[in-house]
Design an enzyme around this catalytic site. Structure first.
Site, PDB file in Angstrom:
ATOM      1  N   SER A  48       4.159 -13.544   7.621  1.00  0.00           N
ATOM      2  CA  SER A  48       4.243 -12.129   7.972  1.00  0.00           C
ATOM      3  C   SER A  48       3.907 -12.001   9.374  1.00  0.00           C
ATOM      4  O   SER A  48       3.140 -12.712   9.959  1.00  0.00           O
ATOM      5  CB  SER A  48       3.149 -11.322   7.242  1.00  0.00           C
ATOM      6  OG  SER A  48       3.330  -9.914   7.315  1.00  0.00           O
ATOM      7  N   GLU A  49       4.622 -11.332  10.289  1.00  0.00           N
ATOM      8  CA  GLU A  49       4.928 -11.233  11.582  1.00  0.00           C
ATOM      9  C   GLU A  49       3.320 -10.776  12.010  1.00  0.00           C
ATOM     10  O   GLU A  49       2.904 -11.079  13.081  1.00  0.00           O
ATOM     11  CB  GLU A  49       5.704 -10.183  12.172  1.00  0.00           C
ATOM     12  CG  GLU A  49       5.407  -8.895  11.915  1.00  0.00           C
ATOM     13  CD  GLU A  49       6.615  -7.890  12.366  1.00  0.00           C
ATOM     14  OE1 GLU A  49       7.701  -8.408  12.444  1.00  0.00           O
ATOM     15  OE2 GLU A  49       6.292  -6.823  12.003  1.00  0.00           O
ATOM     16  N   ASN A  50       2.569 -10.376  11.373  1.00  0.00           N
ATOM     17  CA  ASN A  50       1.162  -9.895  11.913  1.00  0.00           C
ATOM     18  C   ASN A  50       0.178 -10.728  11.779  1.00  0.00           C
ATOM     19  O   ASN A  50      -0.918 -10.445  11.727  1.00  0.00           O
ATOM     20  CB  ASN A  50       0.768  -8.348  11.319  1.00  0.00           C
ATOM     21  CG  ASN A  50       0.701  -8.376   9.551  1.00  0.00           C
ATOM     22  OD1 ASN A  50       1.881  -9.170   9.081  1.00  0.00           O
ATOM     23  ND2 ASN A  50      -0.155  -7.951   8.987  1.00  0.00           N
ATOM     24  N   SER A  90       1.834 -16.131  16.002  1.00  0.00           N
ATOM     25  CA  SER A  90       2.931 -15.617  15.038  1.00  0.00           C
ATOM     26  C   SER A  90       4.297 -15.445  15.822  1.00  0.00           C
ATOM     27  O   SER A  90       5.205 -16.002  14.921  1.00  0.00           O
ATOM     28  CB  SER A  90       2.392 -14.291  14.443  1.00  0.00           C
ATOM     29  OG  SER A  90       3.335 -13.832  13.549  1.00  0.00           O
TER      30      SER A  90
ATOM     31  N   GLN B 106       8.595  -6.945  19.471  1.00  0.00           N
ATOM     32  CA  GLN B 106       7.189  -7.237  19.124  1.00  0.00           C
ATOM     33  C   GLN B 106       6.821  -8.410  19.600  1.00  0.00           C
ATOM     34  O   GLN B 106       5.810  -8.680  20.229  1.00  0.00           O
ATOM     35  CB  GLN B 106       6.900  -6.985  17.568  1.00  0.00           C
ATOM     36  CG  GLN B 106       5.645  -7.084  17.214  1.00  0.00           C
ATOM     37  CD  GLN B 106       5.504  -6.921  15.801  1.00  0.00           C
ATOM     38  OE1 GLN B 106       4.409  -7.180  15.257  1.00  0.00           O
ATOM     39  NE2 GLN B 106       6.060  -6.169  15.125  1.00  0.00           N
TER      40      GLN B 106
END
Lengths: 222, 222
Positions: A48-50, A90, B106
């Site tokens: 998950s990107e976070n 990430s 992001q």
């Protein structure tokens, strides 16, 4: 009478195609369903990107940890072997080519693999998130379409995108309710076609020329 | 004796010389996880104007970042995903033309901040090449692939949220509340941290942000 695949059917098929041991990023929305269909005895690691590797399913009612969320800001869990890391790490995983498969939703996909999935005309507020990083960096980019054509009947698979692009020539494979299509240097190649649907009927719902694999398989709704 | 601990969020921001009208602030958090809510409220109470905020989201509900926006302190936001459930305050200000928005992918956002903290003025990335977000940007080809030049981001002040901190400013984080916080801590003239718990000593192997990156810290209620 042909029945198009449900979103769960599409997710089940995508999950079945993910190799043992793969590191996989699931986009917000439809791609998240893939996590519910991991075949028994298959282990792959969800990113998950976070800042999560080894993301597990939603917590039981009452067990949510507000510090442990996914890219869609929903509570999730961590599986054994999982880890947390900061955003630059990430995205080094994403941009540095360490993620095996990125699975995303789309508005339009072009025959050369161009993808448009972040901006619609007239949107009040632009927002991009991690989509452009994922399509530029992941080893494979797969797109899921709940419906092969848009609600207004316009094809989503087109010769050329007219919506703002997320990335150029980045999509490797398309999974829709009607077909599985590979994006190849020679154009779009249908590898799986819905039971009862003719190649001509699929072509009529597609805005770019299709070729059909000699051993094209049959897709069936569950 | 080094002691970076302050008694209150109000005191820590009041005594930070970098917090002035026109300042640029890095603000940690992803969704509601790891947002320095108490520091943001303390900054709001300073009554500053013309601030630039660099953060992944643009504030949800009416806490933290949304409160600072509501107070009219912010004229520019740099973020990847302003469109979040409950980001009403930002949407209204943006629609009214009272705030300008720079959308950044992001991973590019995280890397621009990482570069800023590491003394790297610019870098090349394939992310966003050929998309509207790279229009007018310098590009270059390396080994047959196209890249966009991105400039580093630094700020006058970083506001971050951590789990534990000690008097040296060493920090640990909880699950995905880590997100942008450790990266942002490296890229500001002054880094102010709110922590849930002050500890006498942090086991060295567990430290995620070493104290060199932290100017001051304060304990806040979890």
């Amino acid at each position: 009478m042909m029945t198009p695949l449900s979103t769960q059917d599409i997710a089940r098929r995508v999950a079945a195609d993910i190799a043992e041991g793969a590191y996989v990023n699931l986009g917000i929305g439809l791609p998240m369903l893939v996590a519910d269909h991991i075949p028994p005895a298959r282990e792959f690691v969800l990113h998950s990107e976070n800042g999560v590797l080894g993301m597990g399913p939603a917590p039981l009612p009452g067990a949510a940890n507000p510090d442990l969320i996914n890219a869609g800001k929903q509570p999730v869990t961590l599986l054994p072997g999982g880890s947390f890391f900061h955003h630059a790490d990430s995205f080094a995983m994403i941009r540095g080519g360490h993620i095996d498969v990125s699975i995303l939703g789309a508005y339009q996909i072009a025959a050369n693999g161009d993808l448009a999935n972040w901006a619609l005309p007239g949107a009040k507020l632009p927002a991009v998130g991690g989509a452009m990083d994922l399509v530029a960096g992941a080893k494979q980019v797969w797109v899921m379409l709940a419906a092969h054509v848009a609600k207004d009947g316009q094809p989503r698979v087109v010769e050329r995108c007219d919506l703002p692009l997320t990335g150029l020539a980045c999509v490797d494979r398309i999974y829709s309710d009607l077909a599985v299509i590979e994006v190849t240097p020679k154009g779009l190649l249908v590898t799986d076609l819905l039971a009862g649907l003719t190649p001509e009927a699929l072509q009529a719902k597609t805005g770019a020329a299709l070729r059909f694999a000699q051993n094209c398989r049959v897709l069936r709704a569950a | 004796m080094i002691d970076k601990r302050y008694r209150s969020a109000a005191e820590i921001v009041a005594q930070c010389p970098s917090l002035q009208d026109g300042a640029t602030l890095l603000v940690g958090g992803f969704g509601d996880a790891g947002v320095p809510h108490q520091l943001l409220l303390a900054v709001r109470d300073l009554g500053l104007h013309d601030l630039t905020i660099i953060s992944n989201n643009a504030g949800s509900g009416d806490g933290g970042l949304a409160a600072l926006l509501q107070a009219g302190a912010v004229t520019r936001v740099v973020c990847s995903f302003p469109r979040s459930a409950g980001s009403v305050v930002f949407e209204e200000l943006y629609a009214a033309g009272r705030i300008t928005l720079e959308i950044v992918p992001q991973g590019t956002l995280a890397e621009r901040i990482r570069a800023g903290g590491a003394g790297i003025p610019a870098f090349y990335t394939p992310t966003a090449y050929g998309t509207p977000l790279a229009e007018g940007r310098e590009t270059r080809e390396f080994d047959g692939r196209h890249y966009v030049m991105e400039r580093a981001l630094r700020a006058d002040v970083a506001l971050i949220h951590a789990c534990t901190g000690d008097r040296w400013g060493n920090l640990t984080y909880a699950a995905t509340a880590r997100n942008f916080n450790p990266v942002m801590a490296t890229a500001a003239t002054s880094t102010l941290a709110e922590v849930r718990q002050l500890v006498e000593h942090t086991p060295p192997e567990t430290i995620i942000t070493p104290g060199i990156f932290v100017t001051r810290l304060v304990a806040v209620a979890a």
